[in-house]
Design a protein around this motif. Structure first.
Motif, PDB file in Angstrom:
ATOM      1  N   GLU B  73      40.915  34.322  34.640  1.00 50.29           N
ATOM      2  CA  GLU B  73      39.536  34.751  34.383  1.00 50.29           C
ATOM      3  C   GLU B  73      38.579  33.592  34.160  1.00 50.29           C
ATOM      4  O   GLU B  73      37.373  33.782  34.183  1.00 50.29           O
ATOM      5  CB  GLU B  73      39.497  35.612  33.111  1.00 50.29           C
ATOM      6  CG  GLU B  73      40.164  36.947  33.245  1.00 50.29           C
ATOM      7  CD  GLU B  73      40.261  37.633  31.898  1.00 50.29           C
ATOM      8  OE1 GLU B  73      40.861  37.049  30.985  1.00 50.29           O
ATOM      9  OE2 GLU B  73      39.734  38.737  31.765  1.00 50.29           O
ATOM     10  N   VAL B  74      39.120  32.439  33.869  1.00 46.53           N
ATOM     11  CA  VAL B  74      38.242  31.336  33.485  1.00 46.53           C
ATOM     12  C   VAL B  74      38.424  30.091  34.347  1.00 46.53           C
ATOM     13  O   VAL B  74      37.760  29.086  34.115  1.00 46.53           O
ATOM     14  CB  VAL B  74      38.453  30.943  32.000  1.00 46.53           C
ATOM     15  CG1 VAL B  74      37.886  31.992  31.089  1.00 46.53           C
ATOM     16  CG2 VAL B  74      39.908  30.708  31.698  1.00 46.53           C
ATOM     17  N   ALA B  75      39.301  30.119  35.318  1.00 41.47           N
ATOM     18  CA  ALA B  75      39.540  28.917  36.113  1.00 41.47           C
ATOM     19  C   ALA B  75      39.600  29.268  37.590  1.00 41.47           C
ATOM     20  O   ALA B  75      39.864  30.403  37.969  1.00 41.47           O
ATOM     21  CB  ALA B  75      40.846  28.252  35.684  1.00 41.47           C
ATOM     22  N   ALA B 134      38.317  32.897  39.240  1.00 38.87           N
ATOM     23  CA  ALA B 134      37.462  33.444  38.192  1.00 38.87           C
ATOM     24  C   ALA B 134      36.230  34.123  38.796  1.00 38.87           C
ATOM     25  O   ALA B 134      35.844  35.223  38.388  1.00 38.87           O
ATOM     26  CB  ALA B 134      37.044  32.339  37.227  1.00 38.87           C
TER      27      ALA B 134
END
Lengths: 228, 221
Positions: B73-75, B134
């Motif tokens: 979700e973040v990378a 992401a």
């Protein structure tokens, strides 16, 4: 003459089909790259091997004492309308020594969340709890997750008195570094998410005994009573 | 004067045309069918160093994708889990299983400094393509859309060609793949019908301002 041609042709066609098969067939052979161009470049990519370093890994462990910096994802736009206010749009794994990052106030465990607890925070905690914690601790926190049934022997119920009175800081530390047979989750759960999980665990504890109607916001009380 | 060409040669030109025509058509058909990632990539199912079953962990145990692929979700890179993630359970569950030999070697009794597990990478776009996980999962594209029903795979294989034209199909019409945000990691979610999917997708596209790039610089830089 055509007869011979088509016989040979059909035969060749069958050979090609027999050797090459059909689309989508399972195979352990690496994909053929017909025009490799610059598809595979000798650069360091995430989680790849590298011959440059002695241990064969391209990834380097952070040097002792290094502090990862939080940063905002590029192209991150508000999805739910309130993303600007959300602390979760950043990657945050801080190694700072303050309460937010250690759960410690001086020598002792502190308690209380380092930011305002809003429904969004508890919702986020619920989601993260479902991903990382429920596997062992169970969806209600009773310590009866699927892993417990498969042989993880000593799963604690989060509803027991010991954890109810445990300070938030100590729970934060347990999530970060683990305890006894539980390994740490600090490498996977970001700092604000750990606090959000604690907020949700507190909500779980209240919901499983100890909560009274006065804990429910006034707007929700009528709904709850109607349901009962 | 005797016939210089025997009589059968009268038939030769059209027969040659037929042969060359059929040959040309089948070579074209063969290249169209075979020289594409739909053939070369789809179905790639390498033998992994650890026989990890997504079907078991997701279907039977109900684990979320993000328990292991924790940074999706973040990378931009969706990570393969660290050995500590495996050992969170496998210090106790199936702790002596010979199938986990490579994982235990990497764990090295808790020091986590053993030889890494050399998972064989399956989905791989060319190195000049900069895919960002992401950006996709946070804007309504499910794991399922690109990876297929991984939750049902005992051994993972490539389900979609992941060719440039395949990417562009969706970048030009994202409404066919956009999902409600809560269902991104739900591998069993299905739209009620293609019409409903399209209608819902258009709504999300509008609300979330989804404008997938179709220029070169969107993915190549």
């Amino acid at each position: 003459m055509l007869k011979y041609f088509f016989t040979v042709f059909a035969f060749l066609g069958l050979i090609v089909l027999a050797m090459a098969g059909f689309r989508g067939a399972k195979s352990t052979r690496p994909p053929i790259e017909i025009f490799p161009d610059m598809d595979r470049q000798p650069k360091v990519k995430a989680q790849t091997p590298s011959g440059f370093f002695a241990n064969g890994s391209a990834a380097r462990p952070p040097v002792d004492g290094s502090v990862p910096l939080g940063y905002t994802m590029p192209q991150q736009k508000p999805v739910d309308g309130e993303a600007d206010a959300s602390p979760y749009k950043k990657i945050i794994f801080s190694g700072a020594p303050d309460y937010t990052d250690t759960g410690k106030m001086g020598e002792n465990w502190g308690t209380g969340l380092p930011f305002d607890v809003t429904p969004a925070v508890v919702g986020r905690g619920q989601e993260r709890y479902g991903i990382y914690c429920a596997v062992c601790h169970g969806a209600t926190g009773a310590g009866n997750g699927i892993a417990k049934q498969l042989g993880v022997a000593t799963v604690q119920s989060l509803l027991q008195e010991r954890i109810r009175v445990m300070s938030d800081g100590e729970i934060f530390n347990t999530i970060t570094h683990g305890k006894n047979t539980m390994l740490g989750y600090g490498d996977r759960i970001q700092v604000p998410d750990r606090w959000a999980i604690i907020a949700y665990v507190r909500a779980l504890q209240k919901s499983q005994g100890g909560a009274t109607l006065s804990d429910v916001p006034e707007a929700g009380r009528a709904k709850l009573e109607a349901g009962q | 004067m005797a016939n210089f060409f025997p009589k059968w040669t009268n038939q030769l030109p059209w027969k040659l045309v037929v042969c060359l025509g059929v040959l040309g058509a089948s070579v074209t058909a063969g290249i169209t069918y075979y020289f594409t990632p739909k053939y070369t990539r789809v179905g790639y199912q390498p033998t992994q160093p650890v026989p990890f079953s997504h079907a078991l962990h997701v279907q039977q145990l109900g684990m979320d994708c993000r328990y292991c692929h924790s940074f999706v979700e973040v990378a931009s890179h969706s990570n393969v889990p660290s050995v500590q993630t495996c050992m969170s359970c496998h210090t106790q569950v199936k702790a002596d299983s010979p199938r986990l030999t490579a994982v235990r070697a990497a764990w090295n009794g808790g020091k986590a400094d053993g030889p890494p597990v050399n998972w064989v990478r399956i989905h791989q776009v060319p190195d000049y393509v900069y895919f960002n996980h992401a950006a996709h999962v946070n804007r309504g594209v499910s794991c399922y859309s690109c990876h297929g029903a991984v939750n049902e795979m005992a051994v993972v294989y490539q389900h979609q060609p992941q060719s440039m034209s395949w990417c562009l199909d969706c970048h030009r019409a994202p409404e066919n793949n956009l999902r409600p945000p809560g269902e991104i990691y739900n591998m069993n979610w299905k739209a009620e019908s293609p019409e409903q999917q399209r209608e819902m997708g258009l709504k999300f596209k509008e609300e979330w301002d989804v404008n997938p790039p179709v220029s070169c610089g969107g993915c190549h830089r």
